[in-house]
Enzyme design. Structure first.
Site, mmCIF file in Angstrom:
data_model
loop_
_atom_site.group_PDB
_atom_site.id
_atom_site.type_symbol
_atom_site.label_atom_id
_atom_site.label_comp_id
_atom_site.label_asym_id
_atom_site.label_seq_id
_atom_site.Cartn_x
_atom_site.Cartn_y
_atom_site.Cartn_z
ATOM 1 N N CYS A 33 0.834 -1.211 0.000
ATOM 2 C CA CYS A 33 0.000 0.000 0.000
ATOM 3 C C CYS A 33 0.866 1.258 0.000
ATOM 4 O O CYS A 33 1.573 1.532 0.982
ATOM 5 C CB CYS A 33 -0.917 -0.040 1.224
ATOM 6 S SG CYS A 33 -1.764 1.501 1.570
ATOM 7 N N CYS A 36 -0.010 3.851 2.712
ATOM 8 C CA CYS A 36 0.435 3.356 4.028
ATOM 9 C C CYS A 36 1.892 3.737 4.277
ATOM 10 O O CYS A 36 2.272 4.157 5.377
ATOM 11 C CB CYS A 36 0.289 1.839 4.110
ATOM 12 S SG CYS A 36 -1.395 1.218 3.946
#
Length: 321
Positions: A33, A36
């Site tokens: 991600c 993230c």
């Protein structure tokens, strides 16, 4: 420096964390991600600066490595931040929304400090961690957690420097090891204290409980003359200290010490302690020409500024050989 963020891999582990801490923030993320990865350094800084075990802790959970945990809390988007208070979810933030995350965490911290002050009956006064031998000045905080304990250094000492910053009350340590530090070959001590952040130091609390009847050495006394040096990159040698002007020097008397706790509060010349990344304490003389001096605890009071890169901390030779 080791991360303070707890890695969650099972539901049982998370349940235990929620039960043992009043407030918990969890970052549900994934290795693949992108957002993230963008928010991860911010989250780690919040964790490093604000973690207070039992009160507020930060955790992270890889949704691929702990699928059961993600499923239990219906996490479908990454990153997702869950905030728990008293084991109940109170807020959910989806996406790398750094301003919303920071605001939510700051709100938690404010509530924690307010609750602590109310419980202690001190109104809007500061919250403290562990045992203190004297009260903290209004408007300032316990900043002892900003000490980088792996970088502590001490010269001419019998005892571990980390003992000086233990949260427990002196002489009530749960083990049988020596619960204080005393000088070795004479009355002088040199203590180097590096910090993880840039600090404003308002006062320094030093506890030195006089030896009780039955202690081995009656010539162990409290410090009398102390010198403080700020922003040294490493510890001062004793001979070197003779040629370096101190940031502040103090001379204590018997009345300087609290009769019940054995603590003295040394208020700094605040204008000289505004941007401090390290503090060196030189115990130059002890009381009554004693052979050795003794310190049980040290606490630091003030304000926390920005984080700093400690770099390499160099160990120096004692000079009392």
């Amino acid at each position: 420096m080791a991360s303070k963020t707890v890695t969650i891999t099972t539901n049982a582990q998370l349940t235990s964390l929620l039960e043992s801490n009043k407030k918990v923030v969890i970052d549900f993320h994934a290795v693949w991600c992108g957002p993230c990865k963008m928010v991860a350094p911010v989250y780690e800084r919040l964790s490093s600066a604000l973690t207070s075990p039992g009160s507020l802790v930060f955790a992270k959970c890889d949704v691929d490595a702990a699928q059961e945990v993600a499923a239990k809390y219906s996490v479908t988007a990454m990153p997702t931040f869950l905030i728990f208070e008293d084991a109940k979810e109170t807020k959910r933030i989806q996406g790398a929304n750094i301003p919303e995350l920071s605001a939510a965490v700051k709100k938690l911290v404010g509530e924690s400090r307010g609750n602590s002050a109310s419980a202690s009956g001190s109104g809007s006064g500061p919250s403290v961690k562990g045992w203190w031998g004297a009260s903290i000045a209004k408007g300032y905080s316990d900043i002892s957690d900003e000490i980088e304990k792996t970088g502590l250094d001490i010269m001419n000492a019998d005892g571990n420097a980390a003992t000086l910053f233990d949260d427990s009350e002196p002489r009530k340590h749960p083990t049988n090891k020596k619960d204080w530090v005393e000088s070795d070959t004479d009355e002088q001590l040199m203590i180097f204290i590096p910090f993880r952040s840039i600090l404003k130091i308002h006062s320094i609390h030093i506890t030195s409980q006089i030896p009780t009847e039955g202690d081995d050495d009656e010539e162990i006394k409290r410090p009398r003359k102390l010198k403080f040096y700020v922003n040294r990159s490493n510890i001062l040698g004793f001979e070197e200290a003779e040629g370096v002007p101190p940031t502040q020097a103090v001379e204590l008397t018997e009345d300087s010490w609290d009769k019940k706790t054995g603590t003295t509060v040394i208020n700094t010349r605040f204008v000289k302690f505004q941007s401090v990344f390290s503090l060196t304490i030189f115990v130059e003389e002890g009381e009554d020409g004693c052979e050795k001096t003794k310190i049980d605890r040290i606490r630091v009071v003030g304000e926390v500024g920005e984080k700093r890169d400690l770099g390499k901390l160099e160990k120096q030779k004692d000079g009392h050989e």
